[in-house]
Design an enzyme around this catalytic site. Structure first.
Site, mmCIF file in Angstrom:
data_model
loop_
_atom_site.group_PDB
_atom_site.id
_atom_site.type_symbol
_atom_site.label_atom_id
_atom_site.label_comp_id
_atom_site.label_asym_id
_atom_site.label_seq_id
_atom_site.Cartn_x
_atom_site.Cartn_y
_atom_site.Cartn_z
ATOM 1 N N GLY A 1 0.826 -1.206 0.000
ATOM 2 C CA GLY A 1 0.000 0.000 0.000
ATOM 3 C C GLY A 1 0.852 1.244 0.000
ATOM 4 C CB THR B 1 -1.951 2.931 3.765
ATOM 5 O OG1 THR B 1 -0.798 2.251 3.303
ATOM 6 C CG2 THR B 1 -2.429 3.922 2.737
ATOM 7 N N GLY B 2 -0.732 2.495 7.055
ATOM 8 C CA GLY B 2 -0.889 1.692 8.273
ATOM 9 C C GLY B 2 -0.314 0.291 8.199
ATOM 10 C CE LYS B 3 3.263 -0.053 3.363
ATOM 11 N NZ LYS B 3 2.681 1.269 3.134
ATOM 12 C CB THR B 4 4.735 0.082 10.230
ATOM 13 O OG1 THR B 4 5.336 0.312 8.970
ATOM 14 C CG2 THR B 4 5.780 -0.305 11.226
ATOM 15 C CG HIS C 1 -2.500 32.859 -11.586
ATOM 16 N ND1 HIS C 1 -1.640 32.635 -12.620
ATOM 17 C CD2 HIS C 1 -2.696 31.635 -11.008
ATOM 18 C CE1 HIS C 1 -1.326 31.349 -12.678
ATOM 19 N NE2 HIS C 1 -1.957 30.723 -11.690
ATOM 20 C CD GLU C 2 -4.097 31.346 -7.124
ATOM 21 O OE1 GLU C 2 -4.856 30.386 -7.301
ATOM 22 O OE2 GLU C 2 -2.857 31.259 -7.252
ATOM 23 C CG ASP D 1 -1.162 26.588 -12.470
ATOM 24 O OD1 ASP D 1 -1.303 25.934 -11.430
ATOM 25 O OD2 ASP D 1 -1.342 27.818 -12.553
HETATM 26 P P1 ATP Z 1 5.427 3.370 5.095
HETATM 27 O O1 ATP Z 1 5.102 2.550 3.911
HETATM 28 O O2 ATP Z 1 5.842 4.755 4.725
HETATM 29 O O3 ATP Z 1 6.343 2.706 6.073
HETATM 30 P P2 ATP Z 1 3.173 2.558 6.620
HETATM 31 O O4 ATP Z 1 2.072 2.124 5.723
HETATM 32 O O5 ATP Z 1 3.983 1.516 7.262
HETATM 33 O O6 ATP Z 1 4.073 3.618 5.882
HETATM 34 P P3 ATP Z 1 2.535 3.348 9.255
HETATM 35 O O7 ATP Z 1 3.917 3.578 9.718
HETATM 36 O O8 ATP Z 1 1.877 2.096 9.652
HETATM 37 O O9 ATP Z 1 2.509 3.498 7.694
HETATM 38 O O10 ATP Z 1 1.604 4.558 9.668
HETATM 39 C C1 ATP Z 1 2.108 5.770 10.147
HETATM 40 C C2 ATP Z 1 1.170 6.348 11.162
HETATM 41 O O11 ATP Z 1 -0.070 6.680 10.555
HETATM 42 C C3 ATP Z 1 0.805 5.384 12.261
HETATM 43 O O12 ATP Z 1 1.705 5.441 13.311
HETATM 44 C C4 ATP Z 1 -0.557 5.864 12.689
HETATM 45 O O13 ATP Z 1 -0.435 6.902 13.631
HETATM 46 C C5 ATP Z 1 -1.146 6.438 11.432
HETATM 47 N N1 ATP Z 1 -2.072 5.509 10.766
HETATM 48 C C6 ATP Z 1 -1.935 5.002 9.534
HETATM 49 N N2 ATP Z 1 -2.979 4.209 9.238
HETATM 50 C C7 ATP Z 1 -3.792 4.208 10.301
HETATM 51 C C8 ATP Z 1 -5.025 3.570 10.603
HETATM 52 N N3 ATP Z 1 -5.637 2.778 9.738
HETATM 53 N N4 ATP Z 1 -5.583 3.795 11.814
HETATM 54 C C9 ATP Z 1 -4.971 4.599 12.699
HETATM 55 N N5 ATP Z 1 -3.818 5.222 12.481
HETATM 56 C C10 ATP Z 1 -3.220 5.052 11.286
#
Ligand code: ATP
Length: 688
Positions: free
Chosen positions: A247, A251-254, A470-471, A545
Site C-alpha cells: 500500500g 496507510t498503516g502497514k507497520t 490568476h487565482e 500549473d
Molecule cells: P510506510 O510505507 O511509509 O512505512 P506505513 O504504511 O507503514 O508507511 P505506518 O507507519 O503504519 O505506515 O503509519 C504511520 C502512522 O499513521 C501510524 O503510526 C498511525 O499513527 C497512522 N495511521 C496510519 N494508518 C492508520 C489507521 N488505519 N488507523 C490509525 N492510524 C493510522
C-alpha cells in the site's frame, strides 16, 4: 476486576525488581580494552615518569665558566643532540653544588645537561673556550648513540592504536552499535531483528487500527493459523508461509504489523529490509540465516520485515547496471529460507512494501508470500474512523464533526490524518486555547496541504493584483466547467512556495474519464489565461500549473490511450524496469505524442480563455473581492458566479458540510472578537 488489569497489578512489582537488578550489576565493566588501556598508560609512564634524579639543564654561560675553572671531569654528547656534563668529585662536594646532592645525585653524574644545536658548533665552542688552557686541562668530549625505546615504541603504537580504535568503532557501528544483538565485529552476521513476546510491552492492538477491515480480517486469520494450527491442517490444508502488506506510504502497514505483535500470543520478530544490507558481501545472507534459525527455535512465531523492497527488488537480467551482488545474495538466501523449511513449522513471514511492482517474481509466487493484502488510502468512512482514533487523546470542542473533517481530507493517508490532529493541537496550544476547535483543524489541513503561511513575504501591489487575477481565473474556470473538482476556497496569502492557491475538494472516485481530465487541465490553465486576458502579459506564476498540465497530457496520450491519433496504446511500465534506457516507441511515434500533447494543451487553453472572456464581468468582480478579502470561500464564489449545477449528490453533500463548517468558523470568530472586545472595555472601565 478484569483479567488484564489483575495481571498488570501483579506484574508491576516484578518489573521494578527487574529494573533494579541491572543497576546493581552496572559497576565497572572489565573487558579487553582495559588491558590495552593499561599498556598504553604504562608506556606513557615510562616515557614521562621521572625515575631517578635527572641532570640539571645548564646554559653555555655557566658551562663555559665550569670548563674555564677546570671543574668538569667529562662531557658526553648523546645522539648529537645534548651533552651530559659530569663534575670532578672534589668539585661536586663543594658547597656551591649542594643543590645537586639535594636532588639525590651522586658523584658519578652526569650532573648537567646542555642542549647543543649541532656537534660542529659545540666542538668549535669548546675549542675557543679552552684555547688558553694547559694541554692537560683541556677536555674532549665523547660521542654516544642511545636508543629511546619508549619513544620509538610510542611512535608506532600510537598510529596503530588509532587505527585499531577506528576499526573497532566502525565494526561496532555495523554490528549494531553495541546493542543487545550487535556490539561486536563477530556479531556482524547476526540478525538485528527485535523480538517481542508476551512480556514485551507492545500496547498496539487492532483497536488502534481504524478502517482496513479486510486487511485486519486477513491478518487476524494468519495469527489464528498459528494459534490453532490443527484446526486448519486437519483437513490436509497447509498454513500459508507469508503475507505481503502492500500500500501507499502511511496507510498503516507497520501499524497493522505492530497490532499483530500486540495481539498475537506468539513471539514476533521485527526487522527492516535495510537492516540486512551491509557494505560487506555475505553479511545480508548470514543475517537472513540467523533470523530464520532464531525464529525456528521459537516457532510458532511471526517474522515481520518492513520495507522489504530494500532486499526484494527484482533481479532483472536486463538491468545489469543496477545489479547489486550483496542484495541479490541476501534475496537468494531469503528465498531459500522461505522455501527451505516445512510449511507446518509454524513460522509466518509478514512483509510490508509500498512498491510491490518492483519485487522479484520469485518472492511473490505462491508458496512464499501466498497472500497479498492491499492497503489503500482510506475512504470517507475510514478517514472518519482514523480521526476518531487520533482525536481520543486530544481535547476538542464539542461541536467538532469528524465526518466533516473526513470530508475535508480526501486523499489523506492515515499518517497524514495523525499529523493533522497533532498539528491542530499544536496550533491551538500556540493560541493559548483550552480546546482544539474547527478553525485549528482547518488551519492544520491547510498547512499540511499547502505549507506554512507566509504573510510577511514582500509582494508588490502589481504582483498582488496579478496573483489575485490568476487565482480568480482558476476559480472561475473550475466553477463553470462540468467535470472540474469542486472549489472550497481561494486565497492570495502566500503559503509554502505558492503565492496563492485555489483549494479544491477532489472527488472520491475510482475511475477518471477523459472529460474529467480535460476539465482539470482547463481549470489549471485558467490562471495563465486570466493573466493574458487582463494584462495581455504572462508571468512565471503558472509554472506549477504548466508542469502538472504537461504531465497529465502526456499520461493521457502515452499511458491511458486517450488520444485518437496515437490510439489505444500504453507505454506505461508498472514494474519501472522495462524501459530504463530506451523508449519503447519510434521517433515518429515520439513526434506524434508531442504533437498530440500540444494539441490538447492548446485546445484547453483556448477553452479557459473563452470561459473567462465570456464571464469577464463576474470574473473581475471575483478578482476584486479576492484582493479585498485575501481569502474567499464557496459562498463568495456562488454569490458572484451563481450556483454550481453539475455536482453529484455525494460531492454536493460534502461541499454543503464544508460550507456549514465555514459558517460555524465565521460565527466562532465573531463570538471570540465580541468577547475580547467586552473584556477589554471592562478592563478599561476598571482602570478608570
Ligand atoms: P510506510 O510505507 O511509509 O512505512 P506505513 O504504511 O507503514 O508507511 P505506518 O507507519 O503504519 O505506515 O503509519 C504511520 C502512522 O499513521 C501510524 O503510526 C498511525 O499513527 C497512522 N495511521 C496510519 N494508518 C492508520 C489507521 N488505519 N488507523 C490509525 N492510524 C493510522
Amino acid at each position: 476486576m478484569p483479567e488484564k488489569e489483575k495481571k498488570q497489578l501483579t506484574k508491576k512489582p516484578d518489573k521494578k525488581k527487574d529494573n533494579k537488578n541491572p543497576k546493581k550489576k552496572k559497576g565497572i565493566n572489565y573487558n579487553i580494552f582495559w588491558i590495552y588501556g593499561i599498556i598504553v598508560v604504562a608506556i606513557l609512564a615510562l616515557q614521562f615518569w621521572d625515575f631517578g634524579a635527572k641532570p640539571e639543564t645548564v646554559y653555555w654561560n655557566d658551562l663555559s665558566k665550569m670548563i674555564k675553572e677546570k671543574e668538569v671531569l667529562k662531557i658526553t654528547v648523546i645522539n648529537k643532540e645534548k651533552a651530559e656534563v659530569t663534575l670532578k668529585p672534589e668539585v661536586f662536594n663543594q658547597k656551591k653544588y649542594d643543590k645537586l646532592s639535594e636532588k639525590k645525585m651522586d658523584e658519578e653524574g652526569p650532573h648537567f645537561l646542555f642542549r647543543i644545536s649541532s656537534p660542529e658548533v659545540f666542538h668549535k665552542q669548546l675549542q675557543d673556550i679552552q684555547k688558553d688552557l694547559a694541554e692537560e686541562d683541556v677536555i674532549f668530549y665523547a660521542s654516544e648513540t642511545r636508543k629511546d625505546f619508549s619513544g620509538e615504541i610510542l611512535s608506532w603504537i600510537i598510529p596503530i592504536g588509532i587505527l585499531i580504535v577506528i576499526w573497532v568503532f566502525v565494526f561496532r557501528r555495523m554490528g549494531g552499535g553495541g546493542g543487545a544483538m550487535g556490539g561486536g565485529i563477530f556479531n556482524m552476521g547476526k540478525s538485528k531483528a527485535k523480538m517481542f513476546n508476551n512480556d514485551a510491552a507492545i500496547k498496539t492492538s487492532f483497536k488502534d487500527v481504524a478502517g482496513l477491515e479486510e486487511a485486519k480480517q486477513e491478518i487476524t486469520e494468519i495469527v489464528d493459523f498459528l494459534k490453532n494450527k490443527d484446526k486448519y491442517t486437519r483437513l490436509g490444508g497447509k498454513i500459508p508461509k507469508g503475507a505481503l502488506l502492500v500500500g501507499p506510504p502511511g496507510t498503516g502497514k507497520t501499524l497493522l504489523a505492530k497490532a499483530v505483535a500486540g495481539e498475537a500470543e506468539v513471539p514476533f520478530f521485527s526487522m527492516s529490509g535495510s537492516d540486512f544490507v551491509e557494505m560487506f558481501v555475505g553479511v545480508g545472507a548470514s543475517r537472513v540465516r540467523d533470523l530464520f534459525s532464531q525464529a525456528k527455535a521459537k516457532a510458532p512465531c511471526i517474522i515481520f520485515i518492513d520495507e522489504i523492497d530494500a532486499i526484494g527488488r527484482s533481479r532483472s537480467s536486463k538491468s545489469n547496471f543496477n545489479s547489486n551482488d550483496e542484495r541479490e545474495s541476501t534475496l537468494n538466501q531469503l528465498l531459500t529460507e522461505m522455501d527451505g523449511f516445512d510449511t507446518n513449522t509454524g513460522v509466518i513471514i509478514i512483509a510490508a512494501t509500498n512498491r510491490a511492482e518492483i519485487l522479484d517474481n520469485a518472492l511473490l509466487r505462491a508458496g512464499r508470500f501466498d497472500r497479498q493484502i492491499l492497503l489503500e488510502l482510506p475512504d470517507l468512512n475510514e478517514r472518519e474512523e482514523i480521526f476518531e482514533v487520533h482525536l481520543k487523546p486530544i481535547k476538542t470542542n464539542e461541536n467538532l464533526n469528524m465526518k466533516s473533517l473526513a470530508r475535508q481530507t480526501p486523499g489523506f493517508s492515515g499518517a497524514d490524518i495523525a499529523n493533522v490532529c497533532n498539528e491542530a493541537a499544536l496550533i491551538a496550544a500556540r493560541g493559548d486555547k483550552e480546546f482544539v476547535g474547527k478553525q485549528d483543524f482547518v488551519d492544520a489541513i491547510d498547512r499540511i496541504v499547502g505549507g506554512l503561511e507566509k504573510r510577511k513575504k514582500i509582494i508588490t501591489p502589481q504582483e498582488r493584483k496579478t496573483i489575485a487575477y490568476h487565482e480568480a481565473g482558476h476559480a472561475t474556470v473550475s466553477w463553470l466547467l462540468e467535470h472540474s473538482q469542486p472549489l472550497i476556497k481561494v486565497t492570495i496569502v502566500p503559503r509554502g512556495k505558492a503565492l496563492g492557491a485555489a483549494w479544491y475538494l477532489p472527488e472520491e472516485r475510482q475511475l477518471t474519464t477523459k472529460e474529467q481530465i480535460l476539465d482539470e487541465i482547463c481549470a489549471a490553465l485558467g490562471g495563465r489565461a486570466a493573466e493574458e486576458v487582463i494584462f495581455n502579459k504572462i508571468s512565471s506564476g503558472a509554472l506549477n500549473d504548466l508542469e502538472r498540465v504537461t504531465k497529465q497530457a502526456y499520461s493521457m496520450v502515452s499511458f491511458m490511450g486517450m488520444s485518437e491519433e496515437v490510439g489505444n496504446i500504453s507505454f506505461y511500465d508498472s514494474s519501472g524496469q522495462e524501459y530504463s534506457f530506451q523508449k519503447p516507441y519510434s521517433e515518429k511515434t515520439a513526434e506524434l505524442i508531442d504533437q498530440e500533447v500540444k494539441k490538447i494543451i492548446d485546445k484547453e487553453y483556448m477553452r479557459a480563455k473563452n470561459t473567462i472572456i465570456n464571464n469577464i464581468v463576474k470574473f473581475k468582480e471575483l478578482a476584486e473581492r479576492l484582493q479585498q478579502k485575501e481569502v474567499i470561500f464557496t459562498d463568495d464564489v456562488e454569490d458572484i458566479l451563481g450556483k454550481r449545477t453539475f455536482l453529484n449528490p455525494h460531492t454536493e453533500e460534502a461541499i454543503n458540510g464544508i460550507r456549514q463548517d465555514q459558517l460555524d468558523i465565521k460565527k466562532e470568530k465573531k463570538m471570540q472578537e465580541k468577547k475580547q472586545a467586552e473584556t477589554s472595555t471592562k478592563e478599561n472601565k476598571e482602570i478608570r
